[in-house]
Design an enzyme around this catalytic site. Structure first.
Site, PDB file in Angstrom:
ATOM      1  N   ASP A  80       0.812  -1.213   0.000  1.00 60.05           N
ATOM      2  CA  ASP A  80       0.000   0.000   0.000  1.00 60.05           C
ATOM      3  C   ASP A  80       0.844   1.260   0.000  1.00 60.05           C
ATOM      4  OD1 ASP A  80       0.717  -0.753   2.708  1.00 60.05           O
ATOM      5  OD2 ASP A  80      -0.585   0.870   3.393  1.00 60.05           O
ATOM      6  N   ASP A 117       7.511   4.649  -1.378  1.00 63.08           N
ATOM      7  CA  ASP A 117       7.279   4.066  -0.053  1.00 63.08           C
ATOM      8  C   ASP A 117       5.940   3.341  -0.123  1.00 63.08           C
ATOM      9  OD1 ASP A 117       6.871   3.516   2.622  1.00 63.08           O
ATOM     10  OD2 ASP A 117       6.416   5.577   3.167  1.00 63.08           O
ATOM     11  N   GLU A 147       0.111  -1.109   5.606  1.00 63.98           N
ATOM     12  CA  GLU A 147       1.160  -0.693   6.540  1.00 63.98           C
ATOM     13  C   GLU A 147       0.972   0.746   6.970  1.00 63.98           C
ATOM     14  OE1 GLU A 147       5.214   1.081   7.490  1.00 63.98           O
ATOM     15  OE2 GLU A 147       3.726   1.638   5.979  1.00 63.98           O
ATOM     16  N   HIS A 448       5.070  10.771   1.488  1.00 69.60           N
ATOM     17  CA  HIS A 448       3.745  11.098   2.021  1.00 69.60           C
ATOM     18  C   HIS A 448       3.280  12.489   1.592  1.00 69.60           C
ATOM     19  CE1 HIS A 448       4.038   7.970   5.543  1.00 69.60           C
ATOM     20  NE2 HIS A 448       4.389   7.462   4.376  1.00 69.60           N
TER      21      HIS A 448
END
Length: 473
Positions: A80, A117, A147, A448
């Site tokens: 994910d 990531d 995660e 992110h």
């Protein structure tokens, strides 16, 4: 795949699988298609595999000739990704693949997070599994789900059929750093009923934008302004403000870079001087590109909180702890305990706040959770997604081997450290106590956030490093 942006770049095998994954929607909670893709990969190559109810996929591959009696190695990453788009970018993460862009040495996605990531880990593991020329011990490739929203896949994973002695977790974002420990954490939700009532007046929209955002663990020490708290501080400066709605942040583990409120203001309440002063005070320093805008967007009758409930809501947001709470006394510059207000909502008659809490000290983690719980006297509190800390091992044959290979390849010592962010190594090590684990990875920047990018040159070196480490083990 209709357009292969990365087809002619090295390492080709890794980038091939990364681009395939990027074409599949795989945000946290939406990983079924990515799991299917991993299973199809194994089936096509005749590799033993299993998929569990959570969506985790495990793929086994026998050792190369001469490595049959070597201890098994786990290659591990998560399927994910964190889904964040730039303001104004129309991208449906549940349906759309990513639009990849090569910008010099960097790969990025146009207007969105990249998912390096942890798509890079999945791609590197698949490249190893796909290449019979790479020497390696028996392999167990473990691809987990969700995660980013609490290590949920790793928590659900049944490890009873896994035999690995060594774990190579490819979920770090800085080349030359070997991570050997991490903080534990939890997610905390606060829900406070605040019923709206009919009200009349001028409706304004207050927007805070242009803040850099960032990872709530790896970057919490940078004191990046949290848009949710900046918004609340600005609203608190406006006389007579009544809240209609609040919306800030999308992920609890991402420091929000923008937030917005709809409010009612009395005549004279739109004081630009007070607002600008509060905004600058909330930033606590210069933040290039940051802005705060107040604009009238309507008027008449609507539903809003009372003045008293509006003040209560803002006071609750601003009185709650946020950011770094304690530093490690024996590791200079390293955070031990922190939290991040990642999601702020006022809608449908309720205020909802969501924090990500982290600490490498179990007692401090519990104390911080209790502080947040104490704010819920007039509402409800939920704790979820708990995960344990990954404790540093004084004796680690895997760490010693990886340090030696790094020195041979780079001609210098790697940095060995623990981090203030959740890694699945903690959960897997708790389930497999003899597991010797190290996390590493290529250079990724601004994870992110929509500025996330991966370095091609670093990826090439890290791929060569992984291949050399497998040959050494």
């Amino acid at each position: 795949m209709e357009k292969q942006v990365l087809a002619n770049l090295e390492p080709k095998s890794v980038l091939r699988f990364f681009e395939e994954l990027c074409a599949i929607p795989h945000g946290s909670g939406n990983t079924a298609a990515a799991s299917d893709w991993a299973v199809d990969f194994a089936k096509t190559r005749g590799l033993r595999h299993r998929r569990d109810e959570a969506g985790n996929v495990v793929i086994w591959k026998d050792a190369s000739p001469g490595y049959e009696d070597h201890p098994a190695v786990m290659l591990q990453g998560h399927l994910d990704m964190v889904c964040v788009a730039e303001a104004g970018v129309d991208h449906d993460f549940t349906k759309d693949g990513l639009e990849l862009v090569v910008d010099g040495d960097w790969i990025r996605a146009r207007g969105t997070t990249l998912g390096g990531d942890d798509g890079i880990a999945v791609a590197m593991a698949m490249a190893v599994l796909d290449d019979d020329a790479i020497p390696h011990p028996p392999l167990e490739a473990v691809f987990t789900v969700d995660e980013e929203i609490g290590l949920l896949g790793a928590t659900a994973l049944d490890c009873s059929d896994l035999k690995s002695k060594y774990l190579l977790n490819i979920d770090s974002e800085a080349e030359g750093i070997l991570t050997v420990g991490c903080a534990g954490g939890a997610r905390c939700d606060l829900h406070i009923p605040l019923p709206a009532e009919a009200a009349s007046g001028d409706v304004f929209t207050l927007s805070v934008s242009g803040l850099p955002g960032g990872h709530s663990g790896a970057e919490i020490h940078k004191n990046i302004p949290n848009a949710n708290r900046v918004l609340a501080q600005c609203l608190a400066s406006l006389p007579g403000v009544r809240l209609i709605s609040l919306h800030g942040g999308e992920q609890d583990n991402a420091i929000p870079g923008q937030a917005e409120a709809r409010v009612l203001l009395p005549a004279g309440g739109a004081d630009s001087g007070l607002l600008e002063s509060a905004f600058r005070q909330a930033l606590a320093g210069e933040v290039p590109g940051a802005s705060c805008a107040l604009a009238q967007t309507g008027g008449g009758t609507c539903r809003a909180l009372s003045g008293e409930d509006s003040r209560r809501a803002l006071e609750l947001i601003l009185s709650a702890p946020n950011g770094v709470q304690a530093m490690e006394p024996d590791l200079p510059g390293q955070v031990r305990t922190s939290l991040n207000l990642g999601i702020l909502r006022l809608e449908e008659g309720a205020l909802r706040l969501t924090w990500s809490v982290r600490s490498s000290a179990a007692a401090e983690k519990e104390a911080l959770v209790e502080k947040l719980k104490a704010l819920s006297a007039a509402g409800s509190f939920t704790r979820r997604g708990d995960y344990p800390a990954w404790e540093y091992r004084k004796n680690s044959p895997l760490r010693d081997a990886m340090v030696a290979v790094f020195k041979e390849q780079y001609g210098r010592e790697p940095k060995v450290e623990t981090i203030h962010a959740g890694l699945e190594c903690g959960i897997l090590s708790a389930k497999m106590p003899e597991l010797d684990a190290v996390s590493f990875g290529p250079d990724l920047a601004d994870i992110h956030t929509p500025r996330e990018r991966a370095s091609l040159s670093s990826l090439r070196r890290t791929w060569a490093y992984l291949v050399a480490v497998l040959a050494r083990l």
